[in-house]
Design a protein around this motif. Structure first.
Motif, PDB file in Angstrom:
ATOM      1  N   VAL A  34       0.846  -1.197   0.000  1.00  0.00           N
ATOM      2  CA  VAL A  34       0.000   0.000   0.000  1.00  0.00           C
ATOM      3  C   VAL A  34       0.883   1.249   0.000  1.00  0.00           C
ATOM      4  CG1 VAL A  34      -1.646   1.372   1.353  1.00  0.00           C
ATOM      5  CG2 VAL A  34      -1.994  -1.080   1.096  1.00  0.00           C
ATOM      6  N   ARG A  35       1.954   1.212   0.808  1.00  0.00           N
ATOM      7  CA  ARG A  35       2.878   2.365   0.875  1.00  0.00           C
ATOM      8  C   ARG A  35       3.500   2.632  -0.493  1.00  0.00           C
ATOM      9  NH1 ARG A  35       6.078   0.374   4.225  1.00  0.00           N
ATOM     10  NH2 ARG A  35       5.250   1.250   6.154  1.00  0.00           N
ATOM     11  N   LEU A  36       3.971   1.578  -1.148  1.00  0.00           N
ATOM     12  CA  LEU A  36       4.579   1.729  -2.478  1.00  0.00           C
ATOM     13  C   LEU A  36       3.554   2.238  -3.486  1.00  0.00           C
ATOM     14  CD1 LEU A  36       6.784  -1.507  -2.664  1.00  0.00           C
ATOM     15  CD2 LEU A  36       7.597   0.865  -2.560  1.00  0.00           C
ATOM     16  N   ALA A  37       2.337   1.703  -3.408  1.00  0.00           N
ATOM     17  CA  ALA A  37       1.284   2.120  -4.336  1.00  0.00           C
ATOM     18  C   ALA A  37       0.977   3.605  -4.175  1.00  0.00           C
ATOM     19  CB  ALA A  37       0.024   1.292  -4.094  1.00  0.00           C
ATOM     20  N   LEU A  38       0.926   4.071  -2.940  1.00  0.00           N
ATOM     21  CA  LEU A  38       0.624   5.482  -2.680  1.00  0.00           C
ATOM     22  C   LEU A  38       1.759   6.389  -3.143  1.00  0.00           C
ATOM     23  CD1 LEU A  38      -0.932   5.124   0.897  1.00  0.00           C
ATOM     24  CD2 LEU A  38      -2.156   5.707  -1.209  1.00  0.00           C
ATOM     25  N   LEU A  39       2.996   5.966  -2.905  1.00  0.00           N
ATOM     26  CA  LEU A  39       4.144   6.769  -3.338  1.00  0.00           C
ATOM     27  C   LEU A  39       4.212   6.835  -4.860  1.00  0.00           C
ATOM     28  CD1 LEU A  39       6.838   5.591  -0.762  1.00  0.00           C
ATOM     29  CD2 LEU A  39       5.726   7.846  -0.863  1.00  0.00           C
ATOM     30  N   VAL A  47       1.472  12.388   4.041  1.00  0.00           N
ATOM     31  CA  VAL A  47       0.144  11.764   3.937  1.00  0.00           C
ATOM     32  C   VAL A  47       0.280  10.252   3.945  1.00  0.00           C
ATOM     33  CG1 VAL A  47      -1.944  11.581   2.527  1.00  0.00           C
ATOM     34  CG2 VAL A  47      -0.710  13.747   2.627  1.00  0.00           C
ATOM     35  N   VAL A  48       1.262   9.731   3.212  1.00  0.00           N
ATOM     36  CA  VAL A  48       1.489   8.284   3.162  1.00  0.00           C
ATOM     37  C   VAL A  48       1.814   7.754   4.557  1.00  0.00           C
ATOM     38  CG1 VAL A  48       2.930   6.437   2.221  1.00  0.00           C
ATOM     39  CG2 VAL A  48       2.277   8.365   0.766  1.00  0.00           C
ATOM     40  N   LYS A  49       2.729   8.423   5.250  1.00  0.00           N
ATOM     41  CA  LYS A  49       3.129   7.973   6.593  1.00  0.00           C
ATOM     42  C   LYS A  49       1.948   7.959   7.548  1.00  0.00           C
ATOM     43  CE  LYS A  49       8.014   9.367   6.485  1.00  0.00           C
ATOM     44  NZ  LYS A  49       9.033  10.292   7.070  1.00  0.00           N
ATOM     45  N   ASP A  50       1.163   9.024   7.515  1.00  0.00           N
ATOM     46  CA  ASP A  50       0.015   9.135   8.408  1.00  0.00           C
ATOM     47  C   ASP A  50      -1.018   8.054   8.099  1.00  0.00           C
ATOM     48  OD1 ASP A  50      -1.530  10.342  10.454  1.00  0.00           O
ATOM     49  OD2 ASP A  50      -2.718  11.401   8.958  1.00  0.00           O
ATOM     50  N   LEU A  51      -1.302   7.860   6.811  1.00  0.00           N
ATOM     51  CA  LEU A  51      -2.301   6.876   6.408  1.00  0.00           C
ATOM     52  C   LEU A  51      -1.876   5.460   6.804  1.00  0.00           C
ATOM     53  CD1 LEU A  51      -4.944   6.280   4.838  1.00  0.00           C
ATOM     54  CD2 LEU A  51      -3.564   6.032   2.794  1.00  0.00           C
ATOM     55  N   ILE A  52      -0.625   5.112   6.528  1.00  0.00           N
ATOM     56  CA  ILE A  52      -0.128   3.775   6.857  1.00  0.00           C
ATOM     57  C   ILE A  52      -0.178   3.530   8.362  1.00  0.00           C
ATOM     58  CG2 ILE A  52       1.912   2.281   6.855  1.00  0.00           C
ATOM     59  CD1 ILE A  52       0.533   2.513   4.131  1.00  0.00           C
TER      60      ILE A  52
END
Length: 449
Positions: A34-39, A47-52
């Motif tokens: 999910v992290r890779l997909a968002l980046l 935003v990625v850090k917070d969401l994960i």
């Protein structure tokens, strides 16, 4: 839109098959994906850090209900956090003030401010039944003033003319006075853009904001700029008391980073999204529906609302009667369905709001506006009798129709084959067979070369 992100998240779900519950070990890989997909989707790193972090906290130990698979349970958590990141609840346009309500449109040059001003005027007139006045304070680009005047004519809004030598502040004040005297409900002020953020630009729009005291100051930003769009929005939000964001060209953004980042980074809600060039291409932003689209669930509610807005009720009832009876469906009706599709933004816009499973099943349809226009041209070249009774179309008639439409006879034959498929689809729809209908749709429009 969001094709890449949706595909990656679909793969994540498959990794959780066969698990009884969500644990730190079995969701670790899913979270990494999910992290890779968002980046990759150009979502801002904070935003990625917070969401994960939030997904991990809520997903670990999440019991899987008997009716759900672990993948579905995980998607449920991601879905809720995506909604939260994008603002939670839908934020309506605020018009609660003594008329005229002033809406100030801000943004960089090329972001789509002028077009968005026209689209917003149309939306206010049709959806809110408001009397709207448009004015341009972009004294540096006469073409922008002329464009807004044309948009006013097309939308049914009034336009306040600009005199040579007037400064933005003078134009704004005069337009506001005119709007008051002529009982306009809303005044939309299109401001000048620049190729980049500069002090002169910010000073000018700040003076306009102070003078007009708008109830809404909307920042218009091009979604296709990705991370740059978010950074620009942040700079504007620090300089102006923004109340919301209009995210344009969202249909051209395959990644989706701006849509996911802008609310979190700026603190300002996305109020509208712009799609297509048509004046109807402005949609109210629903975080829950956008999250569903990102996760491949589609936006069926949005599709239904769009259909209701663009459908002629009387014509729809007539068509339904033909479908129920299985008789009378002719090429005039076939053409009307293509025209309806165009009103709703074309086939791609419709497919974009379907759940991923249905959308993928219809990918071979691959019909663009050129194909639709060509189909209309062929039908327009027919006589009324030929449209009602296509069985009379023999070789000589087909040659005449092809010449009139500027296409080959093969194109005419293909259209007639598609029409036959459409009639079969109508029968399938009458029997309630969605899967049969999708197979019929695929056969109706084989992949275009």
């Amino acid at each position: 839109m969001f094709e890449n992100l949706t595909g990656r998240l679909s793969d994540v779900i498959k990794t959780l098959k066969g698990e009884a519950r969500l644990t730190e070990s079995n969701i670790q890989k899913a979270l990494r994906e999910v992290r890779l997909a968002l980046l990759e989707a150009d979502v801002a790193l904070p935003v990625v850090k917070d969401l994960i972090a939030r997904v991990k906290e809520k997903a670990i130990g999440h019991e899987v209900m008997s009716s759900l698979t672990p993948g579905q349970a995980f998607v449920g958590v991601v879905h809720q956090e995506l909604i939260s990141i994008m603002g939670g609840e839908k934020e309506d346009l605020n018009l609660s003030t003594t008329p005229p309500a002033v809406i100030l449109m801000a943004g960089l040059q090329g972001a789509g401010k002028t077009t968005s001003s026209g689209k917003l005027a149309k939306w206010l007139i049709e959806q809110k039944k408001k009397k709207v006045l448009l004015v341009s304070c972009d004294i540096y680009r006469p073409a922008a003033i002329h464009q807004l005047e044309l948009l006013a004519t097309q939308t049914g809004a009034d336009f306040f003319p600009v005199q040579n030598g007037q400064k933005p502040g003078e134009i704004g004040a005069a337009a506001l006075d005119y709007a008051r005297k002529h009982h306009h409900d809303v005044l939309i002020v299109d401001t000048a853009g620049r190729l980049g953020i500069d002090e002169a630009m910010m000073n000018e729009i700040s003076e306009l904001e102070t003078l007009l005291n708008p109830i809404e100051t909307l920042f218009v930003v091009d979604a296709m700029q990705g991370q740059d769009a978010v950074n620009t929005a942040k700079a504007f939000s620090e300089a102006l008391p923004l109340t919301g964001v209009v995210l344009t060209k969202l249909d051209g953004d395959a990644r989706g980073g701006a849509a996911l980042s802008v609310k979190h980074v700026t603190g300002k809600p996305i109020k509208f999204t712009g799609i297509a060039e048509k004046l109807t291409g402005l949609e109210t932003f629903h975080p829950d529906r956008m999250a569903s689209r990102i996760l491949g669930m589609g936006d069926v509610l949005g599709l239904i609302e769009e259909a209701q807005r663009s459908t002629d009720e009387h014509e729809a009832k007539k068509l339904m009667q033909k479908v129920k009876s299985g008789k009378g469906f002719d090429l005039n009706d076939f053409k009307a369905q293509f025209q309806q599709m165009k009103k709703m933004g074309g086939m791609s816009a419709m497919l974009d709001k379907l759940p991923a499973q249905l959308s993928q099943a219809a990918q071979n349809v691959n019909v663009d506006d050129k194909v639709i226009n060509r189909t209309e041209a062929i039908i327009n070249s027919m006589t009324q009798q030929e449209r009602v009774k296509p069985e009379i179309l023999k070789a000589s008639r087909k040659r005449r129709i092809a010449a009139g439409a500027g296409v080959s006879v093969q194109e005419v034959n293909r259209l007639l084959s598609q029409f036959d498929q459409a009639k079969k689809m109508m029968k399938m729809m009458n029997k309630g067979g969605m899967s049969k209908m999708m197979r019929g749709l695929k056969g109706m429009f084989p992949r275009m070369r």
